[in-house]
Design an enzyme around this catalytic site. Structure first.
Site, PDB file in Angstrom:
ATOM      1  N   CYS A  95      12.785  12.597 -22.324  1.00  0.00           N
ATOM      2  CA  CYS A  95      12.784  11.140 -22.181  1.00  0.00           C
ATOM      3  C   CYS A  95      11.729  10.708 -21.173  1.00  0.00           C
ATOM      4  O   CYS A  95      11.701  11.210 -20.043  1.00  0.00           O
ATOM      5  CB  CYS A  95      14.163  10.666 -21.724  1.00  0.00           C
ATOM      6  N   CYS A 131      20.677  10.112 -16.950  1.00  0.00           N
ATOM      7  CA  CYS A 131      20.683  11.564 -17.135  1.00  0.00           C
ATOM      8  C   CYS A 131      20.264  12.250 -15.839  1.00  0.00           C
ATOM      9  O   CYS A 131      19.383  11.765 -15.131  1.00  0.00           O
ATOM     10  CB  CYS A 131      19.731  11.975 -18.256  1.00  0.00           C
ATOM     11  N   CYS A 153      17.299   5.154 -26.023  1.00  0.00           N
ATOM     12  CA  CYS A 153      17.998   6.168 -25.234  1.00  0.00           C
ATOM     13  C   CYS A 153      18.121   7.428 -26.082  1.00  0.00           C
ATOM     14  O   CYS A 153      18.723   7.406 -27.155  1.00  0.00           O
ATOM     15  CB  CYS A 153      19.376   5.680 -24.805  1.00  0.00           C
ATOM     16  N   GLN A 180      36.523   9.907 -26.629  1.00  0.00           N
ATOM     17  CA  GLN A 180      35.456  10.831 -26.265  1.00  0.00           C
ATOM     18  C   GLN A 180      34.165  10.463 -26.998  1.00  0.00           C
ATOM     19  O   GLN A 180      34.190  10.176 -28.205  1.00  0.00           O
ATOM     20  CB  GLN A 180      35.849  12.266 -26.598  1.00  0.00           C
ATOM     21  N   TYR A 197      49.047  10.397 -19.948  1.00  0.00           N
ATOM     22  CA  TYR A 197      47.749   9.714 -20.049  1.00  0.00           C
ATOM     23  C   TYR A 197      47.259   9.894 -21.487  1.00  0.00           C
ATOM     24  O   TYR A 197      46.149  10.357 -21.751  1.00  0.00           O
ATOM     25  CB  TYR A 197      46.735  10.273 -19.053  1.00  0.00           C
ATOM     26  N   ASP A 204      46.137  14.686 -19.162  1.00  0.00           N
ATOM     27  CA  ASP A 204      44.734  14.280 -19.371  1.00  0.00           C
ATOM     28  C   ASP A 204      44.446  13.033 -18.541  1.00  0.00           C
ATOM     29  O   ASP A 204      44.248  11.941 -19.076  1.00  0.00           O
ATOM     30  CB  ASP A 204      44.505  14.020 -20.866  1.00  0.00           C
ATOM     31  N   CYS A 244      37.955  15.799 -16.561  1.00  0.00           N
ATOM     32  CA  CYS A 244      36.537  15.425 -16.627  1.00  0.00           C
ATOM     33  C   CYS A 244      35.871  15.508 -15.256  1.00  0.00           C
ATOM     34  O   CYS A 244      34.663  15.284 -15.155  1.00  0.00           O
ATOM     35  CB  CYS A 244      36.366  14.029 -17.206  1.00  0.00           C
TER      36      CYS A 244
END
Length: 374
Positions: free
Chosen positions: A81, A92, A168, A207, A236, A303, A330
């Site tokens: 990019c 990123c 993007c 997701q 969750y 989660d 995560c």
């Protein structure tokens, strides 16, 4: 010497780059008077010699960008990019890193967080996930800042300043676009996993990697191995992704309680799971719902959001006396802290899998199997 006394924003300094740190940067220590100071450096790699421009000063550390590479790592590659550079788009972290090395960096972060925060020595390997072989064009939902003339933009790192982004490269060609401050187009969207449809709010959680739902469902079911007749709990639960497949595994002789704090997501879960008579959906904060439940559980899916489940929820889960817990995380720091809480209550980490659901960024998804210690 404090950071303020060593350097100012805009200063440049040569630095030898050390290990990766949680958050998408590397750690460099540079001399400052009689001591040394820490700089968290973006756009660098461990082992490199770089020129760092200071971008932020705190009392005990700096942040900076590698603006010149004097000695490059063999893992450095040209960023695909054109906006992935200092003072460019902040979306990123690792476009300058080969994909195998990106996964090695993420594995090192997960291992370091588990060791430092939970006292666990774990050999971590981050697995590639189908759907993004070159690490690009995978993200199914993009949130942009709207710009005059109908253009889109993304923010710089640690900044409110917006950079125009004509294209993007991690966005999928058919990615849903949401603009900051504007409602999404359409009330709901339909996602399909293993032939089952899930209605999701247009601005709700799902997701964003195309391979993520199947990968996570498969991992959770493999680790938990839920059996017919067992009592399962999905905490969750969102719109019911794990609840649906837990229900299929425990069959109508078992039961699933699906708990979600967001009322809209819980209502959608009720519709998504309406054909599964063994499932009960409950809307409310997980800690409060667990206090009011008069039941036990054999298996639990946990989660939580990025901040983790935290001690009260961990304690409430342990009080259910499950034989096994699948913790989907995560954030490796939150996972490590919660694993420490589980250890205090007699549960241990027995298996960990990590998945590269966010190529080109520092983010990584983990699924941890937690079981009663012998």
């Amino acid at each position: 010497m404090t950071a303020e006394a060593a350097f100012a924003v805009g200063d440049r300094v040569e630095a030898s780059v050390g290990p990766v740190a949680h958050g998408g940067h590397m750690v460099a220590r540079v001399p400052a008077g009689d001591a040394s100071v820490v700089i968290f450096v973006r756009h660098a790699l461990p082992g490199e010699r770089v020129v760092v421009q200071i971008t932020d000063v705190a009392k005990r550390f700096f942040r900076g960008d590698a603006v010149e590479v004097l000695e490059a790592s063999p893992d450095r590659v040209p960023a695909p990019c054109p906006l992935a550079h200092p003072d460019g788009c902040g979306g990123c972290d690792f476009q300058h890193v080969s994909l195998p090395a990106q996964r090695d960096l993420k594995a090192a972060v997960v291992a370091e967080q588990l060791q430092r925060l939970a006292g666990l020595e774990v050999d971590v390997r981050v697995e590639e996930v189908p759907g993004a072989p070159d690490g690009l064009h995978w993200r199914s939902r993009m949130q942009y800042v709207g710009l005059p003339g109908g253009d889109y933009g993304l923010r710089k790192n640690h900044s409110h300043e917006v950079v125009a982004v004509p294209e993007c490269l991690i966005a999928a060609p058919d990615a849903r676009v949401v603009l900051v401050g504007q409602p999404p187009a359409g009330d709901t969207v339909t996602e399909t996993v293993r032939g089952r449809s899930f209605e999701v709010a247009g601005d709700g959680f799902w997701q964003v990697h195309p391979g993520a739902p199947e990968t996570l469902v498969s991992s959770v079911l493999e680790l938990l191995d839920p059996q017919p007749g067992e009592r399962a709990m999905d905490l969750y639960a969102g719109v019911g992704l794990f609840s649906a497949f837990l229900a299929e595994a425990v069959t109508e002789t078992g039961s699933v309680i699906s708990v979600e704090g967001d009322r809209r997501a819980s209502d959608l879960a009720k519709g998504n799971l309406r054909d599964l008579r063994q499932v009960r959906t409950k809307a409310g904060r997980v800690d409060r719902v667990l206090k009011d439940l008069d039941t036990m559980a054999d298996v639990v899916v946990l989660d939580p959001p990025r901040e983790g489940a935290r001690k009260d929820v961990v304690s409430a889960v342990v009080d259910l006396a499950p034989r096994a817990i699948a913790y989907v995380a995560c954030d490796p720091a939150a996972l490590a802290r919660d694993l420490g809480y589980f250890a205090e209550r007699g549960y241990r980490l027995s298996t960990l899998r990590a998945f590269d659901l966010f190529p080109m960024t520092h983010h990584v998804e983990c699924v941890a199997l937690v079981e009663r210690a012998c």
